[in-house]
Design a protein around this motif. Sequence first.
Motif, short mmCIF file in Angstrom:
data_model
loop_
_atom_site.label_atom_id
_atom_site.label_comp_id
_atom_site.label_asym_id
_atom_site.label_seq_id
_atom_site.Cartn_x
_atom_site.Cartn_y
_atom_site.Cartn_z
N THR A 118 73.58 34.11 5.94
CA THR A 118 72.72 34.00 4.77
C THR A 118 73.13 35.09 3.79
O THR A 118 73.77 36.08 4.18
CB THR A 118 71.24 34.19 5.13
OG1 THR A 118 71.05 35.53 5.62
CG2 THR A 118 70.80 33.20 6.20
N GLU A 174 62.68 40.04 9.19
CA GLU A 174 62.62 38.82 8.39
C GLU A 174 64.02 38.29 8.07
O GLU A 174 64.26 37.08 8.12
CB GLU A 174 61.84 39.08 7.09
CG GLU A 174 60.36 39.29 7.29
CD GLU A 174 59.69 38.10 7.99
OE1 GLU A 174 59.98 36.95 7.60
OE2 GLU A 174 58.91 38.32 8.93
N ALA A 178 65.51 34.73 9.54
CA ALA A 178 66.06 33.71 8.64
C ALA A 178 67.52 33.41 8.99
O ALA A 178 67.97 32.27 8.90
CB ALA A 178 65.93 34.17 7.19
N GLU A 181 67.62 31.13 12.05
CA GLU A 181 67.26 29.77 11.64
C GLU A 181 68.43 29.11 10.91
O GLU A 181 68.73 27.92 11.14
CB GLU A 181 66.03 29.81 10.72
CG GLU A 181 64.76 30.24 11.44
CD GLU A 181 63.59 30.47 10.48
OE1 GLU A 181 62.43 30.43 10.94
OE2 GLU A 181 63.86 30.70 9.28
N HIS A 182 69.07 29.88 10.07
CA HIS A 182 70.24 29.37 9.32
C HIS A 182 71.37 29.03 10.28
O HIS A 182 72.08 28.01 10.09
CB HIS A 182 70.68 30.43 8.32
CG HIS A 182 71.83 30.01 7.45
ND1 HIS A 182 71.72 29.07 6.46
CD2 HIS A 182 73.14 30.42 7.43
CE1 HIS A 182 72.88 28.91 5.85
NE2 HIS A 182 73.76 29.71 6.43
#
Length: 271
Positions: A118, A174, A178, A181-182
């Motif tokens: 990300t 956080e 993320a 999840e990515h």
Amino acid sequence: MPIVRDPLNPRLSMWHFLAFYLRFCREKANLSLTQCGEIMGVQRGTVSNFEAGRRRPQEDHMRALDKHYGTGWLFQLLLWFARMAHDPNWGKHLVKYEQETTLIKAYHGQVIPLALQTDEYTWAYVQAGTPKDFEAEMAERVARKNSFFSRGTEVEMWATIDESVLAREVGGSEVQKAQLEHLLAMADLPQVSLRIVPFKSGAHLGVDGSLQILSLGGRDIAYSGAQNGGRLIEMPGEVRELSVKFDRIGAKAASLEDSREIIKRYLESYE
């Protein structure tokens, strides 16, 4: 309009010296770019790119020149030394090869591969580094990521990462959540194959550092990561050795489905 060449400094690297010497010998022999291209079996523009350092010649090109000039093994030896020596411009050439490749095989034991990061995760590592211009470094890395995904299924990535990469919290909880999840979303893409080397697999060859194998048409090149930079490898024999090393690391990795479960397990710790 005259051809504008990038300035070459033959003292900078063996690649610059080789490019400089290619032009020197051609002009000494009163050969045009087209004539030299006929000898090497390439187009006029390719010869120009060789002499400007924008492209790198291969063994068959050097063999043809040695035969024409009667220089024995000279050009072939210069190519060998150029490939073995440190190249201060290795990063620029790696980016170029990444844009041309159809398959990237990558192993990382410390960080998620750039194409699967990300922007927030990437930014955390940019800030942890020592570039003179953080914004410029970030823009360069984002551009490299975008160049991979803009090609869709034209380029595949076979990524293998160590479980320790998942355990390391980067940029805060956080950002790490993320990123996990990515990573799962990336693993679902048809052009991405993602496998995890679990802790329980024990010792493996990945401890020596990160590596990449890039397929470029009829040949492969490799990149070996290291402190203060890395090394771009174009010698076929050494590339094959790293390709075998990648396969041996992969033999220690979990299956695609089991790798997803490992990622999910780490993601659950952030719920």
